[in-house]
Design a protein around this motif. Structure first.
Motif, PDB file in Angstrom:
ATOM      1  N   ARG A 115       0.839  -1.203   0.000  1.00  0.00           N
ATOM      2  CA  ARG A 115       0.000   0.000   0.000  1.00  0.00           C
ATOM      3  C   ARG A 115       0.872   1.250   0.000  1.00  0.00           C
ATOM      4  O   ARG A 115       0.635   2.200  -0.748  1.00  0.00           O
ATOM      5  CB  ARG A 115      -0.922  -0.008   1.215  1.00  0.00           C
ATOM      6  CG  ARG A 115      -1.874   1.168   1.271  1.00  0.00           C
ATOM      7  CD  ARG A 115      -2.764   1.098   2.492  1.00  0.00           C
ATOM      8  NE  ARG A 115      -3.685  -0.015   2.408  1.00  0.00           N
ATOM      9  CZ  ARG A 115      -4.327  -0.529   3.447  1.00  0.00           C
ATOM     10  NH1 ARG A 115      -4.111  -0.033   4.648  1.00  0.00           N
ATOM     11  NH2 ARG A 115      -5.164  -1.535   3.296  1.00  0.00           N
ATOM     12  N   LEU A 273     -13.066  -4.002  -3.911  1.00  0.00           N
ATOM     13  CA  LEU A 273     -11.947  -4.045  -2.967  1.00  0.00           C
ATOM     14  C   LEU A 273     -12.362  -3.287  -1.714  1.00  0.00           C
ATOM     15  O   LEU A 273     -13.007  -2.235  -1.799  1.00  0.00           O
ATOM     16  CB  LEU A 273     -10.695  -3.398  -3.568  1.00  0.00           C
ATOM     17  CG  LEU A 273     -10.107  -4.030  -4.830  1.00  0.00           C
ATOM     18  CD1 LEU A 273      -8.930  -3.198  -5.317  1.00  0.00           C
ATOM     19  CD2 LEU A 273      -9.658  -5.457  -4.563  1.00  0.00           C
ATOM     20  N   PHE A 276      -9.460   0.446   0.486  1.00  0.00           N
ATOM     21  CA  PHE A 276      -8.456   0.719  -0.552  1.00  0.00           C
ATOM     22  C   PHE A 276      -8.132   2.212  -0.541  1.00  0.00           C
ATOM     23  O   PHE A 276      -9.037   3.055  -0.491  1.00  0.00           O
ATOM     24  CB  PHE A 276      -9.003   0.296  -1.921  1.00  0.00           C
ATOM     25  CG  PHE A 276      -7.982   0.313  -3.020  1.00  0.00           C
ATOM     26  CD1 PHE A 276      -7.141  -0.768  -3.229  1.00  0.00           C
ATOM     27  CD2 PHE A 276      -7.855   1.418  -3.855  1.00  0.00           C
ATOM     28  CE1 PHE A 276      -6.200  -0.761  -4.245  1.00  0.00           C
ATOM     29  CE2 PHE A 276      -6.919   1.440  -4.874  1.00  0.00           C
ATOM     30  CZ  PHE A 276      -6.087   0.350  -5.069  1.00  0.00           C
ATOM     31  N   LYS A 288     -13.231  -2.102  -8.814  1.00  0.00           N
ATOM     32  CA  LYS A 288     -12.038  -2.280  -9.647  1.00  0.00           C
ATOM     33  C   LYS A 288     -12.464  -2.852 -10.998  1.00  0.00           C
ATOM     34  O   LYS A 288     -13.098  -3.904 -11.061  1.00  0.00           O
ATOM     35  CB  LYS A 288     -11.058  -3.236  -8.968  1.00  0.00           C
ATOM     36  CG  LYS A 288      -9.776  -3.470  -9.764  1.00  0.00           C
ATOM     37  CD  LYS A 288      -8.869  -4.454  -9.040  1.00  0.00           C
ATOM     38  CE  LYS A 288      -7.542  -4.658  -9.763  1.00  0.00           C
ATOM     39  NZ  LYS A 288      -6.687  -5.646  -9.079  1.00  0.00           N
TER      40      LYS A 288
END
Length: 358
Positions: A115, A273, A276, A288
């Motif tokens: 991330r 997701l 995120f 996504k």
């Protein structure tokens, strides 16, 4: 001395994922940061074996057992964990044995790496995008002013010419000046804010599919891999169709350049997701959209610049399609990423599901 309630409050508000395992490597506690990272419920997962929460490797499992037996702490860098949803996460984690009266507990502190790496890459990409915008706007101003003068002079000259046949030359000047002005306008992109309405993302993708199938006469198979549970989003339908169509057309043209056209394939995949991060904002839920093709791939030397205006891998390309797509996605508070190697190119669009463009 802090109370148990204060300690729980402290753990619940940490951004570091904290997991507590018993001597049998079963879950005793995880804080909300760990729940978000692994996309599981700590309450529902209580008592589950660690490999029911995420998997790493048999060696890693043995290291945890050894830490319990020998009360030996250790740290692991850039470990790859696979969550129950199949998502892979790159993390650093520290394991600390805690001795109490009954048994040895293991405290895991997990720090996500991918991330942070992705946010850093994204920030660099957004910074480059802003720099490019400023450069293009300055260049456009310098080009459009003289173009207006050239066009005006050609019109005046056309009126003064004694022979009508000579006007063919002034018409060429006027037409080329108009073509260059239109090109510059396309480079600048639209300044119009998206006209948001509740839209089903699959309706957008199906519209793109119908346009591409009409263009290719069905010669390139389009594979749909949709998650039908994705709720509607706030989108500008026409802009989003244009954004996706630009990517799919690029894939179509890349496949068409190969000899074995019938072996080409474009896949449109949708997924959700959780937790995120886009920019500096963590979104609870993100849609996504992946556009995947099995074409020759994007040349390595172009992969860092494909979203710049006028960058194209084709001799006849303007290099504006992906720049326009990126502009549209960013106006929807989203993100676009690309990964490519020969035989496999993926463009990923991330759109916040709870978004409202402000």
């Amino acid at each position: 001395m802090p109370t148990e309630t204060q300690l729980r409050l402290l753990l619940d508000n940490l951004t570091t994922a904290v997991i507590l395992l018993n001597a049998e490597l079963r879950l005793e506690y995880m804080n909300p940061a760990a729940e978000m990272l692994l996309a599981v419920s700590g309450q529902r997962s209580h008592g589950q074996f660690i490999s029911e929460l995420f998997t790493e490797s048999p060696e890693a499992l043995q290291s945890l057992r050894q830490a319990v037996e020998e009360a030996h702490p250790f740290t692991k860098r850039e470990a790859t964990l696979t969550s129950l949803t199949g998502q892979t996460i790159t993390v650093d984690y520290a394991v600390t044995p805690i001795l109490n009266r009954r048994e040895t507990l293991l405290l895991l502190e997990v720090h996500p790496r991918d991330r942070l790496m992705r946010i850093t890459k994204e920030e660099a990409q957004l910074s480059k995008q802003e720099t490019t915008k400023l450069l293009v706007r300055g260049l456009a101003h310098e080009i459009k002013n003289p173009l207006g003068g050239i066009r005006g002079a050609a019109q005046l000259l056309s009126r003064e010419l004694p022979d009508e046949a000579l006007k063919d030359y002034t018409n060429v000047i006027i037409e080329e000046a108009d073509r260059l002005r239109n090109l510059v306008d396309r480079m600048l992109g639209s300044n119009k804010l998206p006209q948001l309405a509740v839209t089903n993302i699959h309706e957008v993708l199906e519209r793109v599919c119908s346009l591409v199938e009409a263009e290719t006469q069905g010669s390139i198979p389009l594979v749909r891999d949709y998650d039908p549970s994705i709720p509607d989003l706030l989108l500008d339908r026409e802009q989003m169709i244009q954004a996706v169509l630009n990517i799919v057309r690029n894939a179509m043209q890349a496949i068409s350049a190969q000899n074995e056209l019938r072996l080409g394939r474009i896949t449109l995949r949708t997924r959700t997701l959780r937790q995120f991060t886009i920019g500096h904002t963590r979104h609870r839920l993100v849609c996504k959209v992946e556009i995947i093709d099995n074409g020759p791939g994007i040349p390595a030397e172009l992969q860092d610049t494909i979203f710049y205006p006028m960058v194209s891998g084709r001799a006849d390309g303007t290099g504006l399609g992906l720049a326009i797509t990126q502009n549209i996605i960013s106006q929807h508070q989203g993100l676009i990423e690309c990964e490519s190697h020969p035989g496999h190119t993926v463009f990923s669009l991330f759109l916040p599901l709870e978004q409202g463009v402000h």
